[in-house]
Write an enzyme that holds these catalytic residues in place. Structure first.
Site, short mmCIF file in Angstrom:
data_model
loop_
_atom_site.label_atom_id
_atom_site.label_comp_id
_atom_site.label_asym_id
_atom_site.label_seq_id
_atom_site.Cartn_x
_atom_site.Cartn_y
_atom_site.Cartn_z
N HIS A 20 -66.60 -24.51 -10.15
CA HIS A 20 -65.70 -25.43 -9.42
C HIS A 20 -66.47 -26.65 -8.93
CE1 HIS A 20 -62.30 -22.58 -9.09
NE2 HIS A 20 -63.27 -21.69 -9.21
N GLY A 73 -59.97 -21.35 -6.97
CA GLY A 73 -60.03 -22.73 -6.48
C GLY A 73 -59.85 -22.80 -4.96
N CYS A 125 -54.36 -21.84 -7.46
CA CYS A 125 -55.52 -21.27 -8.17
C CYS A 125 -56.32 -20.48 -7.15
CB CYS A 125 -56.36 -22.40 -8.78
SG CYS A 125 -57.94 -21.86 -9.45
N GLY A 126 -56.40 -19.17 -7.35
CA GLY A 126 -57.07 -18.31 -6.36
C GLY A 126 -58.54 -18.64 -6.18
N CYS A 143 -58.05 -12.86 -12.13
CA CYS A 143 -57.13 -13.87 -11.60
C CYS A 143 -56.76 -13.42 -10.20
CB CYS A 143 -55.91 -13.98 -12.49
SG CYS A 143 -54.65 -15.07 -11.82
N GLU A 156 -57.10 -27.19 -13.29
CA GLU A 156 -57.77 -26.06 -13.91
C GLU A 156 -58.14 -26.40 -15.35
OE1 GLU A 156 -56.40 -22.01 -13.12
OE2 GLU A 156 -54.80 -22.85 -11.90
#
Lengths: 284, 284
Positions: free
Chosen positions: B164, B224, B221-222, B90, B212
């Protein structure tokens, strides 16, 4: 200047959750800043809660809030909504507040406890795993109508100091996702209304969902549970005193409607964590 | 038996928030119970967070988790999603984790810090008010299409270990309330996909919203943000190395896409509170 660290606790009653701020003599927080209340209530940047309960002696609060009357209650629940605004009373909040006083040795659970609130002094009593609070007089005020989308329902108008419209549904899902406030008659409720959707389960047992004005759908609402119980008893012609079990999304509450019109709300309360923070940490 | 009290901290990176559990030698929590993770993450009955980060020595975790490789990182981020499941990595979590090590005197902010994760060892570096982490290699994998309601968009497929789909919109509101997962091509994403809706603000500056998989729309969202930056640079034909500012609902992140395909994610991190609780208290 680095702001001072202070203590807090987190508690909830049927998932109506609160940040408690012990500030017995008012010297830690003084006139409580709405900014700090919002920061504490923020569920991602702060501790998170539906509101903040400052635990303060009535006399100490009166020293900087001239609107607090001279009442016969040592402890005052200085209640703030998550948005920083003042609120008179909160039926789940006062039960959590009272539990904290008992757990801290500041109140005797064998005796009734008087808690000062901006809605007046409330009497709290302690059972084995239930905490009960008198919620004042419930007033049935006739009928009204509410709509969600293209569905409409007849509803009871009930006041518990704040206004409620109680409707009966076949299934709790009938009200849909409740993303927006139900439509109500603004002549009946010029200041808005809390709407309860009630399903009868058994005699003396109902389940409900609630849309709270200003908050949206919530996991529990103390006055809403009382209003729902009162409307159910009235609708079924059950004579007072009457006791109803009220299932809310966050748990189970018990409501007693007495002969004199007063209502008691009972249910569980829990303090789940305690900790420290500071205004600087919350500002990040 | 009353369960033991343990310490925790609450932190966030651009409002992606976490409960940190210091358990350096693994003796406080042992094999971390999914029940406890869910109880801690519960925003009303617990502390509340998007996930739980256990702070544990790699060697200690390996003692009861045979899947942890023998890596050259003293500290391991034992990451769990709010639902109790495991997650490899994360990007916001590891930045919060690293800040905690520095604040506790367990890491030197003047040096790169290696953090073990189930997605591999990550290198974290500390700036004045930014914490940066290498997110591995971003892979552009062609095009796809996503739909929300009756609207559809062309999208870039980008992998950062997880999948993604990045679309460009005129206004962030175009994606609507995102109550349900955007519709995607299951042949392109058999395991589901995270969808980013990107608005170009200025050269090198974008704003995004993210849905997500498994969580719904989130504040940040990292991976993302990295995917959105990579797709933007590719779409505009900007040569690497490239740096983009990415505004997410919870704050601002910075993404660097290096010549070798690796991506760095930088942004703020904060520890906002610390406290104590126990499994019994959370069970109420």
């Amino acid at each position: 200047m680095v702001s001072a660290t202070f203590s807090w606790l987190k508690g909830h009653g049927t998932e109506n959750d609160f940040v408690l701020l012990p500030d017995h003599d008012g010297t830690t927080h003084g006139p409580l800043a709405p900014d700090l209340v919002r920061a504490l209530s923020d569920r991602r940047r702060g501790i998170g809660g539906d509101g903040v309960l400052r635990v303060i002696r009535t006399e100490a609060l009166r020293a900087f809030d001239g609107r607090i009357p001279d009442i016969d209650a040592e402890w005052f629940m200085d209640y703030r909504n998550a948005d920083g605004s003042l609120s008179e009373m909160c039926g789940n909040g006062v039960r959590v507040f009272a539990l904290h006083l008992v757990e801290s040795g500041l109140a005797d659970p064998a005796e009734p406890l008087f808690v000062g609130t901006r809605g007046g002094t409330r009497t709290v009593t302690f059972g084995d795993d239930q905490i009960s609070v008198d919620m004042g007089v419930a007033e049935l005020q006739g009928h009204t109508k509410v709509c969600v989308g293209d569905r409409g329902w007849e509803a009871y108008r009930v006041s518990l100091g704040n206004p409620h419209a109680v409707t009966f549904v076949d299934e709790l899902a009938d009200a849909g996702p409740l993303l927006e406030a139900p439509v109500y008659d603004p002549e009946d409720f010029p200041g808005g209304v809390n709407v309860e959707f009630v399903r009868r389960l058994l005699p003396g047992h109902i389940a409900m969902r609630v849309y709270e004005r200003g908050s949206g759908e919530t996991r529990s609402c103390g006055t809403g549970a009382c209003a729902a119980a009162v409307a159910t008893a009235a609708d079924q012609g059950v004579p007072r005193p009457v006791r109803l079990r009220v299932d809310v999304p966050g748990g189970r509450l018990h409501v007693r409607w007495h002969e004199d019109g007063r209502v008691d709300l009972a249910g569980p309360a829990a303090i789940v964590a305690r900790g420290e923070t500071s205004a600087d940490l919350l500002r990040q």
